[in-house]
Design an enzyme around this catalytic site. Structure first.
Site, PDB file in Angstrom:
ATOM      1  CB  CYS A 109      14.234 -14.533 -72.599  1.00 14.09           C
ATOM      2  SG  CYS A 109      12.880 -15.214 -71.615  1.00 14.09           S
ATOM      3  CG  HIS A 157      10.737 -13.799 -75.316  1.00 14.02           C
ATOM      4  ND1 HIS A 157      11.904 -14.490 -75.033  1.00 14.02           N
ATOM      5  CD2 HIS A 157      11.077 -12.877 -76.253  1.00 14.02           C
ATOM      6  CE1 HIS A 157      12.893 -14.019 -75.781  1.00 14.02           C
ATOM      7  NE2 HIS A 157      12.408 -13.029 -76.527  1.00 14.02           N
ATOM      8  CG  ASN A 169      15.280 -11.494 -78.253  1.00 13.90           C
ATOM      9  OD1 ASN A 169      14.523 -12.413 -78.489  1.00 13.90           O
ATOM     10  ND2 ASN A 169      15.859 -10.824 -79.233  1.00 13.90           N
TER      11      ASN A 169
END
Length: 193
Positions: A109, A157, A169
């Site tokens: 990420c 994240h 993402n």
């Protein structure tokens, strides 16, 4: 594959749309130079549309659709640095998730965010937690395409807001770089660079 350090960097210009177009062109040129990688990338990019991993958590769970329903990929508009970084990041849709990877053939990420912003001349750390403190705070209701959105507490994240409630993402192992619904993950904060 070329090491991430060799990824071309597009200098930040006053016209960010031009910088984004140049970044997309550089990415395409790099793919042309690495046919072996390009073959794998194309296969990964087409896998979600073919439904080869259909079912819960399969590659079909993301891509152009998110959360099981058909969700169109938003068109990127605007002339901000964030919009330029988002345009570059969207060229990576379909590439595989690999923990610790920062492109150009796989990402985690924060590696995807780091790579996308590097294309427009912005240097970021390879850590979602560290990225969550950079730039300017943005409220959830003021998000613009290119803003960084962070999830979970503590932050673990990050994605790039794409507009229309969608986030680009690299989420987890077995899932390609894809669009996800902002509402599908527990929102923590957002930053604008």
């Amino acid at each position: 594959a070329r090491p991430a350090a060799d990824t071309p960097v597009v200098p930040l210009a006053s016209n960010y749309d031009s910088a984004a177009d140049a970044a997309v062109k550089k990415v395409a040129e790099a793919a042309d130079k690495h046919r072996a990688d390009a073959t794998q990338i194309i296969a990964a990019a087409h896998a979600p549309q073919r439904g080869t991993n259909a079912g819960p958590g399969g590659a079909n769970a993301g891509g152009a659709s998110a959360g099981g329903g058909k969700a169109s990929v938003p068109a990127v508009t605007g002339s901000s640095r964030g919009a330029a970084a988002l345009k570059a990041a969207m060229t990576q849709i379909g590439k595989p998730y690999v923990w610790g990877a920062a492109g150009p053939s796989a990402y985690d990420c924060s590696g995807l965010v780091m790579w996308a912003y590097k294309q427009i001349g912005v240097s970021l750390p390879h850590s979602s937690s560290a990225q969550s403190t950079m730039g300017t705070a943005v409220s959830k209701d003021q998000l613009q395409p290119g803003d960084l959105v962070f999830f979970y507490s503590p932050v673990s994240h990050v994605g790039i807001y794409a507009g229309n409630g969608m986030v680009l993402n690299a989420s987890t192992s077995g899932q390609p770089v894809k669009m996800s619904k902002l509402s599908s993950m527990p929102f923590h904060n957002a930053r604008r660079l």
